[in-house]
Design a protein around this motif. Structure first.
Motif, PDB file in Angstrom:
ATOM      1  N   GLU A 190       0.789  -1.854  -0.049  1.00  0.00           N
ATOM      2  CA  GLU A 190       0.053  -0.075  -0.002  1.00  0.00           C
ATOM      3  C   GLU A 190       0.753   1.387  -0.279  1.00  0.00           C
ATOM      4  OE1 GLU A 190      -3.468  -0.433   2.782  1.00  0.00           O
ATOM      5  OE2 GLU A 190      -3.632  -1.937   2.883  1.00  0.00           O
ATOM      6  N   CYS A 191       1.925   1.180   1.300  1.00  0.00           N
ATOM      7  CA  CYS A 191       2.284   2.658   0.362  1.00  0.00           C
ATOM      8  C   CYS A 191       3.568   2.734  -0.388  1.00  0.00           C
ATOM      9  CB  CYS A 191       4.068   1.951   1.795  1.00  0.00           C
ATOM     10  SG  CYS A 191       3.264   2.277   3.744  1.00  0.00           S
ATOM     11  N   LEU A 192       3.650   1.617  -1.446  1.00  0.00           N
ATOM     12  CA  LEU A 192       4.612   1.727  -2.362  1.00  0.00           C
ATOM     13  C   LEU A 192       3.730   1.862  -3.787  1.00  0.00           C
ATOM     14  CD1 LEU A 192       6.779   0.514  -4.407  1.00  0.00           C
ATOM     15  CD2 LEU A 192       6.239  -1.851  -4.306  1.00  0.00           C
ATOM     16  N   GLY A 193       2.731   1.907  -3.504  1.00  0.00           N
ATOM     17  CA  GLY A 193       1.094   1.777  -4.893  1.00  0.00           C
ATOM     18  C   GLY A 193       1.082   3.367  -4.230  1.00  0.00           C
ATOM     19  N   GLN A 194       1.280   3.791  -3.497  1.00  0.00           N
ATOM     20  CA  GLN A 194       0.793   5.235  -2.856  1.00  0.00           C
ATOM     21  C   GLN A 194       2.499   5.976  -2.863  1.00  0.00           C
ATOM     22  OE1 GLN A 194      -1.321   7.019  -1.898  1.00  0.00           O
ATOM     23  NE2 GLN A 194      -1.205   8.478  -1.380  1.00  0.00           N
ATOM     24  N   MET A 195       3.273   5.499  -3.485  1.00  0.00           N
ATOM     25  CA  MET A 195       4.634   6.573  -3.654  1.00  0.00           C
ATOM     26  C   MET A 195       4.141   6.663  -5.307  1.00  0.00           C
ATOM     27  SD  MET A 195       8.500   5.572  -3.133  1.00  0.00           S
ATOM     28  CE  MET A 195       8.649   4.198  -4.159  1.00  0.00           C
ATOM     29  N   MET A 196       4.073   5.567  -5.611  1.00  0.00           N
ATOM     30  CA  MET A 196       3.711   5.087  -6.530  1.00  0.00           C
ATOM     31  C   MET A 196       3.115   6.213  -7.201  1.00  0.00           C
ATOM     32  SD  MET A 196       7.364   3.851  -7.161  1.00  0.00           S
ATOM     33  CE  MET A 196       7.349   4.130  -9.500  1.00  0.00           C
ATOM     34  N   TRP A 197       2.825   6.490  -6.799  1.00  0.00           N
ATOM     35  CA  TRP A 197       0.612   7.163  -6.994  1.00  0.00           C
ATOM     36  C   TRP A 197       1.237   8.557  -7.219  1.00  0.00           C
ATOM     37  CZ3 TRP A 197      -2.113  10.785  -5.169  1.00  0.00           C
ATOM     38  CH2 TRP A 197      -3.291  10.465  -5.774  1.00  0.00           C
ATOM     39  N   GLU A 198       1.604   9.083  -6.032  1.00  0.00           N
ATOM     40  CA  GLU A 198       2.545  10.591  -6.000  1.00  0.00           C
ATOM     41  C   GLU A 198       3.223  10.699  -7.267  1.00  0.00           C
ATOM     42  OE1 GLU A 198       3.330  10.496  -2.604  1.00  0.00           O
ATOM     43  OE2 GLU A 198       1.263  10.721  -1.216  1.00  0.00           O
ATOM     44  N   SER A 199       4.345  10.081  -7.293  1.00  0.00           N
ATOM     45  CA  SER A 199       4.896  10.252  -8.482  1.00  0.00           C
ATOM     46  C   SER A 199       4.767  10.284  -9.744  1.00  0.00           C
ATOM     47  CB  SER A 199       6.097   9.208  -8.000  1.00  0.00           C
ATOM     48  OG  SER A 199       7.600   9.046  -9.442  1.00  0.00           O
ATOM     49  N   GLN A 200       3.911   9.599 -10.171  1.00  0.00           N
ATOM     50  CA  GLN A 200       3.175  10.119 -11.406  1.00  0.00           C
ATOM     51  C   GLN A 200       2.001  11.136 -11.512  1.00  0.00           C
ATOM     52  OE1 GLN A 200       0.609   6.262 -12.091  1.00  0.00           O
ATOM     53  NE2 GLN A 200       2.814   4.997 -12.536  1.00  0.00           N
ATOM     54  N   ARG A 201       1.855  11.654 -10.589  1.00  0.00           N
ATOM     55  CA  ARG A 201       0.910  12.595 -10.203  1.00  0.00           C
ATOM     56  C   ARG A 201       1.661  14.071  -9.935  1.00  0.00           C
ATOM     57  NH1 ARG A 201      -2.087  13.823  -5.581  1.00  0.00           N
ATOM     58  NH2 ARG A 201      -3.169  15.568  -5.919  1.00  0.00           N
ATOM     59  N   SER A 202       1.739  13.660  -9.738  1.00  0.00           N
ATOM     60  CA  SER A 202       3.319  15.472  -9.186  1.00  0.00           C
ATOM     61  C   SER A 202       4.500  14.673 -10.821  1.00  0.00           C
ATOM     62  CB  SER A 202       4.332  15.014  -8.110  1.00  0.00           C
ATOM     63  OG  SER A 202       4.985  13.988  -7.944  1.00  0.00           O
ATOM     64  N   GLY A 203       4.997  13.548 -11.596  1.00  0.00           N
ATOM     65  CA  GLY A 203       5.957  13.707 -12.060  1.00  0.00           C
ATOM     66  C   GLY A 203       7.283  13.814 -11.699  1.00  0.00           C
ATOM     67  N   GLN A 204       7.471  13.917 -10.375  1.00  0.00           N
ATOM     68  CA  GLN A 204       8.900  13.562 -10.181  1.00  0.00           C
ATOM     69  C   GLN A 204       9.300  12.939  -9.372  1.00  0.00           C
ATOM     70  OE1 GLN A 204      10.256  16.745  -9.109  1.00  0.00           O
ATOM     71  NE2 GLN A 204       8.762  17.934 -10.277  1.00  0.00           N
ATOM     72  N   PRO A 205      10.390  12.527  -9.072  1.00  0.00           N
ATOM     73  CA  PRO A 205      10.971  11.022  -8.592  1.00  0.00           C
ATOM     74  C   PRO A 205       9.961  10.755  -7.553  1.00  0.00           C
ATOM     75  CG  PRO A 205      12.698  12.370  -9.489  1.00  0.00           C
ATOM     76  CD  PRO A 205      12.232  12.984  -8.737  1.00  0.00           C
ATOM     77  N   PRO A 206      10.125   9.001  -7.611  1.00  0.00           N
ATOM     78  CA  PRO A 206       9.828   8.750  -5.908  1.00  0.00           C
ATOM     79  C   PRO A 206      10.760   9.246  -4.861  1.00  0.00           C
ATOM     80  CG  PRO A 206      10.330   7.069  -8.078  1.00  0.00           C
ATOM     81  CD  PRO A 206      10.590   7.903  -8.293  1.00  0.00           C
TER      82      PRO A 206
END
Length: 144
Positions: A112-128
């Motif tokens: 769940e934490c990994l998925g959240q990190m990846m989602w935030e990265s994709q959404r922001s365009g920033q690295p994980p």
């Protein structure tokens, strides 16, 4: 950088499952995949038919989890923990597993934490953000 296609990933899991069932020799990665597949009998039919696996569409709105994504995340987390990358994941995971009394349950929480990190990265365009990821796992390990 290794970038397998969706079909490559699905074939890998189907082959690992088949080899494990047949008692055929497996690579270390296939053995790890087979161990995680064994933990998820609800997915065995998905891995038993490679042609169906290649054609399957897993729509989140349909309420069915993608077993190939799920198992890929298990493998990713196992690798992260084995090499402690990002730094601190091994300690955070082991604490969480000890608190939950189950490495499998701990993996699902880390997922769940990994998925959240990846989602935030994709959404922001920033690295994980590995630090934020570790913090998420640590918070889970310190709550009941």
């Amino acid at each position: 950088m290794f970038a397998p296609s969706q079909h490559d990933v699905r074939r890998f899991f189907c082959d690992a499952y088949r080899k494990h069932r047949d008692g055929s020799p497996v690579t270390p990665l296939e053995a790890l995949a087979a161990d995680w597949i064994a933990e998820h009998p609800e997915y065995h039919a998905d891995f038993a038919d490679v042609d169906a696996a290649l054609a399957a569409v897993y729509d989140p709105d349909a309420g069915r989890e993608n077993p190939f994504l799920h198992l890929s995340m298990h493998l990713s987390i196992s690798e992260q923990v084995s090499i402690d990358q990002p730094r601190g994941i091994k300690q955070a995971y082991e604490l969480l597993a000890a608190r939950r009394g189950s490495r499998h349950d701990a993996q699902h929480e880390v997922m769940e934490c990994l998925g959240q990190m990846m989602w935030e990265s994709q959404r922001s365009g920033q690295p994980p953000d590995g630090d934020k990821y570790i913090d998420c796992v640590r918070r889970r390990a310190t709550r009941d």
